[in-house]
Design a protein around this motif. Structure first.
Motif, PDB file in Angstrom:
ATOM      1  N   ALA A   3      10.144 -12.224   1.143  1.00 53.53           N
ATOM      2  CA  ALA A   3       9.421 -12.538  -0.094  1.00 53.53           C
ATOM      3  C   ALA A   3      10.421 -12.750  -1.234  1.00 53.53           C
ATOM      4  CB  ALA A   3       8.466 -11.398  -0.434  1.00 53.53           C
ATOM      5  N   VAL A   4      11.400 -11.828  -1.323  1.00 55.24           N
ATOM      6  CA  VAL A   4      12.388 -11.917  -2.400  1.00 55.24           C
ATOM      7  C   VAL A   4      13.259 -13.160  -2.203  1.00 55.24           C
ATOM      8  CG1 VAL A   4      14.304 -10.728  -3.516  1.00 55.24           C
ATOM      9  CG2 VAL A   4      12.387  -9.425  -2.649  1.00 55.24           C
ATOM     10  N   LEU A  81       9.963  -5.101  -9.415  1.00 55.39           N
ATOM     11  CA  LEU A  81      10.595  -5.023  -8.102  1.00 55.39           C
ATOM     12  C   LEU A  81      10.715  -3.581  -7.636  1.00 55.39           C
ATOM     13  CD1 LEU A  81      13.634  -7.463  -7.987  1.00 55.39           C
ATOM     14  CD2 LEU A  81      11.560  -7.524  -6.632  1.00 55.39           C
ATOM     15  N   LEU A  82      11.207  -2.735  -8.535  1.00 53.83           N
ATOM     16  CA  LEU A  82      11.532  -1.374  -8.116  1.00 53.83           C
ATOM     17  C   LEU A  82      10.318  -0.455  -8.042  1.00 53.83           C
ATOM     18  CD1 LEU A  82      14.944  -0.825  -9.904  1.00 53.83           C
ATOM     19  CD2 LEU A  82      14.506  -1.566  -7.581  1.00 53.83           C
ATOM     20  N   THR A  83       9.163  -0.892  -8.583  1.00 55.82           N
ATOM     21  CA  THR A  83       7.967  -0.077  -8.402  1.00 55.82           C
ATOM     22  C   THR A  83       7.113  -0.636  -7.263  1.00 55.82           C
ATOM     23  OG1 THR A  83       6.804  -1.333 -10.097  1.00 55.82           O
ATOM     24  CG2 THR A  83       7.818   0.714 -10.784  1.00 55.82           C
ATOM     25  N   SER A  84       7.603  -1.691  -6.603  1.00 53.45           N
ATOM     26  CA  SER A  84       6.875  -2.215  -5.448  1.00 53.45           C
ATOM     27  C   SER A  84       7.280  -1.424  -4.212  1.00 53.45           C
ATOM     28  CB  SER A  84       7.216  -3.690  -5.259  1.00 53.45           C
ATOM     29  OG  SER A  84       8.456  -3.817  -4.614  1.00 53.45           O
ATOM     30  N   PRO A  85       6.441  -1.457  -3.189  1.00 46.18           N
ATOM     31  CA  PRO A  85       6.778  -0.665  -1.997  1.00 46.18           C
ATOM     32  C   PRO A  85       7.894  -1.274  -1.136  1.00 46.18           C
ATOM     33  CG  PRO A  85       4.598  -1.667  -1.786  1.00 46.18           C
ATOM     34  CD  PRO A  85       5.099  -2.033  -3.124  1.00 46.18           C
ATOM     35  N   ARG A  86       8.580  -2.282  -1.643  1.00 48.80           N
ATOM     36  CA  ARG A  86       9.702  -2.855  -0.886  1.00 48.80           C
ATOM     37  C   ARG A  86      10.914  -1.940  -0.990  1.00 48.80           C
ATOM     38  NH1 ARG A  86       8.351  -7.088   2.491  1.00 48.80           N
ATOM     39  NH2 ARG A  86       6.507  -8.045   1.590  1.00 48.80           N
ATOM     40  N   SER A  87      11.762  -1.962   0.051  1.00 55.96           N
ATOM     41  CA  SER A  87      12.956  -1.124  -0.003  1.00 55.96           C
ATOM     42  C   SER A  87      14.028  -1.803  -0.851  1.00 55.96           C
ATOM     43  CB  SER A  87      13.494  -0.893   1.402  1.00 55.96           C
ATOM     44  OG  SER A  87      14.052  -2.079   1.898  1.00 55.96           O
TER      45      SER A  87
ATOM     46  N   THR B  48       5.255   6.126 -11.319  1.00 53.23           N
ATOM     47  CA  THR B  48       5.364   4.926 -10.492  1.00 53.23           C
ATOM     48  C   THR B  48       6.647   4.895  -9.667  1.00 53.23           C
ATOM     49  OG1 THR B  48       6.366   3.782 -12.346  1.00 53.23           O
ATOM     50  CG2 THR B  48       4.019   3.475 -12.034  1.00 53.23           C
ATOM     51  N   TYR B  50       9.681   4.513 -10.800  1.00 47.70           N
ATOM     52  CA  TYR B  50      10.728   3.647 -11.353  1.00 47.70           C
ATOM     53  C   TYR B  50      11.927   4.476 -11.791  1.00 47.70           C
ATOM     54  CZ  TYR B  50      12.988   0.276 -14.460  1.00 47.70           C
ATOM     55  OH  TYR B  50      13.904  -0.534 -15.076  1.00 47.70           O
ATOM     56  N   ARG B  70       8.235   4.855  -0.933  1.00 47.50           N
ATOM     57  CA  ARG B  70       7.604   3.584  -0.563  1.00 47.50           C
ATOM     58  C   ARG B  70       6.126   3.764  -0.258  1.00 47.50           C
ATOM     59  NH1 ARG B  70      11.520   0.883   3.652  1.00 47.50           N
ATOM     60  NH2 ARG B  70      10.008  -0.805   3.570  1.00 47.50           N
ATOM     61  N   LYS B  73       4.396   4.298  -3.608  1.00 45.50           N
ATOM     62  CA  LYS B  73       4.321   3.088  -4.435  1.00 45.50           C
ATOM     63  C   LYS B  73       3.265   2.118  -3.932  1.00 45.50           C
ATOM     64  CE  LYS B  73       9.162   3.152  -5.848  1.00 45.50           C
ATOM     65  NZ  LYS B  73      10.482   2.584  -5.502  1.00 45.50           N
ATOM     66  N   LYS B  74       3.001   2.176  -2.630  1.00 45.20           N
ATOM     67  CA  LYS B  74       2.017   1.295  -2.028  1.00 45.20           C
ATOM     68  C   LYS B  74       0.631   1.540  -2.629  1.00 45.20           C
ATOM     69  CE  LYS B  74       0.960  -0.149   2.627  1.00 45.20           C
ATOM     70  NZ  LYS B  74       1.081   0.223   4.036  1.00 45.20           N
ATOM     71  N   TYR B  97       3.485 -13.892  -5.370  1.00 40.58           N
ATOM     72  CA  TYR B  97       4.733 -13.147  -5.139  1.00 40.58           C
ATOM     73  C   TYR B  97       4.492 -11.644  -5.250  1.00 40.58           C
ATOM     74  CZ  TYR B  97       9.575 -11.602  -5.896  1.00 40.58           C
ATOM     75  OH  TYR B  97      10.778 -10.957  -5.825  1.00 40.58           O
ATOM     76  N   GLU B 100       2.915 -10.463  -2.182  1.00 46.94           N
ATOM     77  CA  GLU B 100       3.886 -10.310  -1.092  1.00 46.94           C
ATOM     78  C   GLU B 100       4.692  -9.031  -1.269  1.00 46.94           C
ATOM     79  OE1 GLU B 100       6.042 -13.939   0.289  1.00 46.94           O
ATOM     80  OE2 GLU B 100       4.790 -14.904  -1.220  1.00 46.94           O
ATOM     81  N   LEU B 101       5.108  -8.779  -2.517  1.00 47.30           N
ATOM     82  CA  LEU B 101       5.867  -7.550  -2.778  1.00 47.30           C
ATOM     83  C   LEU B 101       5.030  -6.321  -2.461  1.00 47.30           C
ATOM     84  CD1 LEU B 101       7.781  -8.111  -6.144  1.00 47.30           C
ATOM     85  CD2 LEU B 101       8.723  -8.067  -3.853  1.00 47.30           C
ATOM     86  N   LYS B 102       3.737  -6.420  -2.701  1.00 44.62           N
ATOM     87  CA  LYS B 102       2.852  -5.261  -2.486  1.00 44.62           C
ATOM     88  C   LYS B 102       2.391  -5.158  -1.043  1.00 44.62           C
ATOM     89  CE  LYS B 102       2.319  -3.355  -6.586  1.00 44.62           C
ATOM     90  NZ  LYS B 102       1.403  -3.913  -7.572  1.00 44.62           N
ATOM     91  N   LEU B 103       3.015  -5.935  -0.173  1.00 40.91           N
ATOM     92  CA  LEU B 103       2.746  -5.852   1.272  1.00 40.91           C
ATOM     93  C   LEU B 103       1.321  -6.262   1.647  1.00 40.91           C
ATOM     94  CD1 LEU B 103       4.418  -2.367   1.873  1.00 40.91           C
ATOM     95  CD2 LEU B 103       5.469  -4.571   2.250  1.00 40.91           C
TER      96      LEU B 103
END
Lengths: 227, 358
Positions: A3-4, A81-87, B48, B50, B70, B73-74, B97, B100-103
């Protein structure tokens, strides 16, 4: 990561940066093509890639990598970005491979010089591909440095200057002491022009890239605690 | 459910958030209130994931944010205060986008993106670049980014700042709707907004929680006096002497002298007495004609201000001691540096002596 990567590539080509980088890259390629192939009537492309790497990378890579994290931090989109569940590793790799893809596109276009030479003679494809592979590895090492520089500041110009300095200064270090030559990335590219694929050089470049990718991940993770 | 347990965030010696604890139950809409720099955004950033808290623990739906970020955050959708957006993307691209980031699963991407764009009211601008949108629309795009993927917990940092009144009511309605099946935390400066939307209010000041309660309870609690506002036509100026007949009244004061010959007075009494009935009785007997009579409702605004003022006073006491402590420390430091300087001088002297010997 995908995605990124996709989004970063989109950003490269929605802004002029992607086109400017590829354009200037090809301009430098063309100048060295004239100097190393046409002027000396040679069908060897080794010097073309070597010289472009030497003088092109230090110009292009800082521009290519300066925005990767600095822009996100300045605009606050880093928060998304950093609050999303992505690593964090996935995010860093996505950005890294997006910049690598831009270089890869340039390299694929640079095959046209090979095509031009085919008109005049029968150039050897394998050494050229090895040279291109080495060029890609070298760019990846340089991109990882640039990405790291971008992650430690929110000012894109500062990131670009740091990257350029790290890429250029090692040229002069061997004059101070021979052992400092190991810091010069170009050292890891010296056997490729002969068409040799040396394990030392490949491992050297890859470990350079891995090291700075790791540094970037650490910086981003660490900032959570300090911020 | 969100549990914040003894969370502290320090920047050097400065405590941005100081040992706060609270709980938000499932499906609750909670408002965060506080002046600028109170620690609202810092707290939200910590929930959150952050930023990390210096001390303490935050648990979202049973998942520790610090230990399994993770997974936590989901379940959280976050709209930061500064409304950060990728300005080079179109609205649709951005929401996609974020999905996608949020799975969000690949096959649901298109459907979910379109549904949300419709819901937030972005349909007519979905193909425009975010750069070219007005503030109100940008805010909605940011909100869409927080809502995508249907997270259980939604955290909104000042969602209505910079909007026009119509947009504000729209966003408020949306938040109320969300509150039915989501847990929502929102921060705001606007007190009427919080009292309208939220079931519970957390008031923070200088990094500390001053009060947690329902808006109506807070209003009730902070009320110390009953005030009745009465507008009268009083040709003989008898209002001045009325106090003798109204023994329960603590004070009668003129608020406003209207130009049409009427005057507005405020009549203050204890909370347990209601003087309205008596006023209706007494005033006509004195040939005072009542034009208007109403109880002055204390608002959340008053509650807020009085709470913040209280905490300021206690803080002042604290800060005085800390200042003194700091001064002491400084003195110690100065002494130490002096000592070290002296030592250096001695060393230098010794060195020069050695040189002399040579």
């Amino acid at each position: 990561m995908w995605a990124v990567l996709k989004k970063e590539l989109k950003s490269y080509f929605l802004s002029p940066i992607g086109y400017i980088c590829i354009g200037i890259f090809l301009l430098i390629f063309s100048i060295f093509f004239y100097l190393t192939a046409i002027q000396s009537a040679s069908i060897d492309l080794g010097n073309l890639y070597y010289n472009t790497a030497m003088y092109g990378l230090m110009l292009i890579i800082p521009i290519l990598t300066m925005r990767l994290f600095a822009e996100e931090r300045k605009n606050g989109t880093e928060q998304l970005l950093l609050t999303s569940p992505r690593s964090v590793t996935g995010i860093v790799l996505g950005k890294f491979f997006a910049a690598t893809t831009v270089v890869l596109i340039t390299l694929i276009i640079s095959l046209m010089y090979f095509a031009i030479l085919m008109y005049f003679g029968t150039p050897n494809l394998v050494p050229t591909l090895i040279m291109m592979f080495g060029f890609l590895l070298l760019s990846m090492a340089a991109i990882s440095i640039g990405m790291f520089a971008s992650s430690i500041t929110e000012n894109q110009i500062v990131a670009a200057v740091i990257t350029a300095a790290v890429l250029i200064l090692p040229w002069f270090l061997p004059n101070i002491n021979e052992s400092l030559a190991a810091l010069d990335l170009m050292n890891y590219y010296s056997k490729f022009p002969a068409g040799l694929l040396s394990a030392t050089e490949v491992v050297g470049l890859v470990s350079f890239a891995v090291m700075f990718i790791l540094f970037t991940v650490i910086v981003l993770k660490r900032r959570k605690a300090v911020k | 459910m969100i549990q914040v347990k003894n969370v502290t965030k320090k920047y050097g010696n400065f405590k941005a958030v100081d040992d706060i604890s609270f709980e938000v139950k499932d499906g609750e809409v909670v408002g965060f209130l506080g002046p600028n720099g109170a620690g609202k955004s810092t707290t939200m950033n910590m929930i959150t994931g952050y930023i990390d808290p210096t001390q303490g623990q935050i648990i979202v739906n049973g998942v520790d944010v610090g230990k399994r970020p993770r997974k936590a955050k989901k379940q959280i959708g976050y709209m930061p205060e500064s409304v950060p957006l990728y300005e080079e993307l179109t609205v649709k691209e951005f929401v996609r986008y974020m999905a996608e980031l949020k799975l969000v699963k690949h096959k649901d991407l298109k459907e979910e993106t379109n549904k949300l764009i419709e819901e937030v009211g972005l349909k007519e601008v979905e193909n425009k670049l975010i750069r070219n949108l007005s503030r109100g629309y940008k805010q909605r795009v940011s909100l869409a980014g927080a809502l995508i993927g249907n997270p259980d917990v939604i955290i909104l940092d000042e969602p209505t700042v910079g909007l026009d009144p119509k947009q504000i009511t729209e966003i408020r309605d949306l938040i109320k709707k969300l509150g039915k099946n989501h847990t929502v935390i929102l921060s705001s400066h606007i007190l009427s907004e919080v009292s309208q939307i939220c079931e519970k209010v957390v008031i923070i000041n200088k990094g500390k929680i001053v009060a947690i309660d329902t808006p109506s309870n807070l209003e009730e609690k902070t009320k110390s006096k009953n005030t009745i506002l009465v507008t009268v036509e009083d040709p003989n100026n008898k209002m001045e002497s009325i106090k003798d007949k109204l023994k329960e009244a603590d004070e009668i004061k003129l608020v406003k002298d209207n130009k049409d010959g009427t005057k507005q007075y405020a009549i203050v009494s204890d909370t347990n007495v209601d003087l309205r009935k008596k006023l209706f009785d007494i005033l006509p007997k004195e040939q005072i004609i009542i034009f208007e009579l109403k109880k002055d409702e204390s608002t959340l605004e008053d509650a807020f201000i009085s709470l913040i003022d209280d905490s300021k006073e206690t803080l002042k006491d604290n800060s005085q001691t800390t200042v003194e402590e700091q001064e002491e420390k400084n003195l110690e430091k100065n002494n130490k540096t002096k000592e070290s300087k002296n030592k250096q001088k001695e060393k230098n002297k010794k060195g020069s002596k050695k040189e002399d010997k040579k």
